[in-house]
Design a protein around this motif. Structure first.
Motif, PDB file in Angstrom:
ATOM      1  N   LYS A   5      20.757  61.949  94.722  1.00 49.64           N
ATOM      2  CA  LYS A   5      20.137  60.869  94.488  1.00 49.64           C
ATOM      3  C   LYS A   5      19.144  60.079  95.065  1.00 49.64           C
ATOM      4  CE  LYS A   5      24.955  58.869  95.521  1.00 49.64           C
ATOM      5  NZ  LYS A   5      25.511  57.787  96.162  1.00 49.64           N
ATOM      6  N   VAL A   6      18.570  60.307  96.025  1.00 47.92           N
ATOM      7  CA  VAL A   6      16.477  60.183  95.810  1.00 47.92           C
ATOM      8  C   VAL A   6      16.116  61.113  94.645  1.00 47.92           C
ATOM      9  CG1 VAL A   6      14.722  60.127  97.472  1.00 47.92           C
ATOM     10  CG2 VAL A   6      17.013  59.513  98.059  1.00 47.92           C
ATOM     11  N   PHE A   7      15.951  62.758  94.658  1.00 49.10           N
ATOM     12  CA  PHE A   7      14.941  62.803  93.625  1.00 49.10           C
ATOM     13  C   PHE A   7      16.072  61.887  91.708  1.00 49.10           C
ATOM     14  CE2 PHE A   7      14.756  66.488  95.882  1.00 49.10           C
ATOM     15  CZ  PHE A   7      13.216  66.236  96.760  1.00 49.10           C
ATOM     16  N   ALA A   8      16.567  61.483  91.597  1.00 43.83           N
ATOM     17  CA  ALA A   8      17.670  61.582  90.798  1.00 43.83           C
ATOM     18  C   ALA A   8      16.817  60.151  90.015  1.00 43.83           C
ATOM     19  CB  ALA A   8      19.138  61.303  90.525  1.00 43.83           C
ATOM     20  N   MET A  15       8.833  54.910  88.792  1.00 41.69           N
ATOM     21  CA  MET A  15       8.590  55.136  89.430  1.00 41.69           C
ATOM     22  C   MET A  15       6.767  56.350  89.061  1.00 41.69           C
ATOM     23  SD  MET A  15      11.581  55.460  92.852  1.00 41.69           S
ATOM     24  CE  MET A  15      10.440  55.618  94.225  1.00 41.69           C
ATOM     25  N   GLN A  16       6.096  56.348  90.050  1.00 40.59           N
ATOM     26  CA  GLN A  16       4.902  57.075  89.686  1.00 40.59           C
ATOM     27  C   GLN A  16       5.032  58.598  89.249  1.00 40.59           C
ATOM     28  OE1 GLN A  16       1.997  56.756  92.905  1.00 40.59           O
ATOM     29  NE2 GLN A  16       0.855  59.024  92.117  1.00 40.59           N
ATOM     30  N   GLU A  17       6.322  58.957  89.855  1.00 41.56           N
ATOM     31  CA  GLU A  17       6.737  60.119  89.440  1.00 41.56           C
ATOM     32  C   GLU A  17       7.068  60.642  87.850  1.00 41.56           C
ATOM     33  OE1 GLU A  17       6.752  59.757  93.702  1.00 41.56           O
ATOM     34  OE2 GLU A  17       7.709  58.571  92.214  1.00 41.56           O
ATOM     35  N   THR A  18       8.449  59.428  87.940  1.00 41.01           N
ATOM     36  CA  THR A  18       8.173  59.916  86.245  1.00 41.01           C
ATOM     37  C   THR A  18       7.518  59.579  84.792  1.00 41.01           C
ATOM     38  OG1 THR A  18      10.472  58.475  86.406  1.00 41.01           O
ATOM     39  CG2 THR A  18       9.585  58.673  85.071  1.00 41.01           C
ATOM     40  N   SER A  21       5.291  62.917  86.162  1.00 39.01           N
ATOM     41  CA  SER A  21       5.824  63.731  85.976  1.00 39.01           C
ATOM     42  C   SER A  21       6.191  64.997  87.124  1.00 39.01           C
ATOM     43  CB  SER A  21       5.757  65.252  84.388  1.00 39.01           C
ATOM     44  OG  SER A  21       6.439  64.406  83.672  1.00 39.01           O
ATOM     45  N   LYS A  22       5.180  64.462  88.561  1.00 38.95           N
ATOM     46  CA  LYS A  22       4.771  65.105  89.645  1.00 38.95           C
ATOM     47  C   LYS A  22       5.774  64.381  90.570  1.00 38.95           C
ATOM     48  CE  LYS A  22       0.005  67.024  88.418  1.00 38.95           C
ATOM     49  NZ  LYS A  22      -1.549  67.360  88.467  1.00 38.95           N
ATOM     50  N   ILE A  23       6.496  65.258  91.883  1.00 39.53           N
ATOM     51  CA  ILE A  23       6.704  64.115  92.694  1.00 39.53           C
ATOM     52  C   ILE A  23       5.232  65.214  94.146  1.00 39.53           C
ATOM     53  CG2 ILE A  23       8.329  64.306  94.073  1.00 39.53           C
ATOM     54  CD1 ILE A  23      10.393  64.781  92.059  1.00 39.53           C
TER      55      ILE A  23
END
Length: 111
Positions: A5-8, A15-18, A21-23
């Motif tokens: 759920k955290v990665f989802a 969020m910045q990751e979206t 496209s980087k985590i």
């Protein structure tokens, strides 16, 4: 994101990751995270000398991977010794192990 759920949340929200496209992960060792990714994609846990169950439990807790956390606790319980039971008891407390895990640890300590 299907197992976590955290990665989802990271990948499907504002969020910045979206947006990028980087985590970027700075608080977990690359070797441990590789083992976590392997679990996420395959459902398998592969251990080696560079990985401890306690470190995997930390990652499983952080990324909400309950099945991985349970597996690690079960493996630690199977191989518990007088030298490792203290670490196992601390991990069970810190990482909120369920009663199925805590009970045998308490019994081992009583003996």
């Amino acid at each position: 994101s299907a197992r976590s759920k955290v990665f989802a949340a990271m990948l499907k929200s504002d969020m910045q990751e979206t947006a990028t496209s980087k985590i970027v992960l700075t608080d977990i060792d690359a070797t441990i995270f590789h083992a976590i990714l392997l679990y996420i994609y395959t459902g398998k846990v592969e251990m080696n000398d560079a990985i401890s169950y306690t470190e995997l439990i930390y990652g499983a807790e952080k990324y909400d991977l309950a099945e991985l956390k349970q597996h690690c606790f079960e493996q630690m319980c199977k191989s518990a010794t007088i030298d490792t039971i203290g670490d196992l008891a601390v991990a069970a407390e810190v990482y909120n192990a369920d009663e199925k895990i805590r009970k045998p640890i308490k019994e081992y300590c009583r003996r």
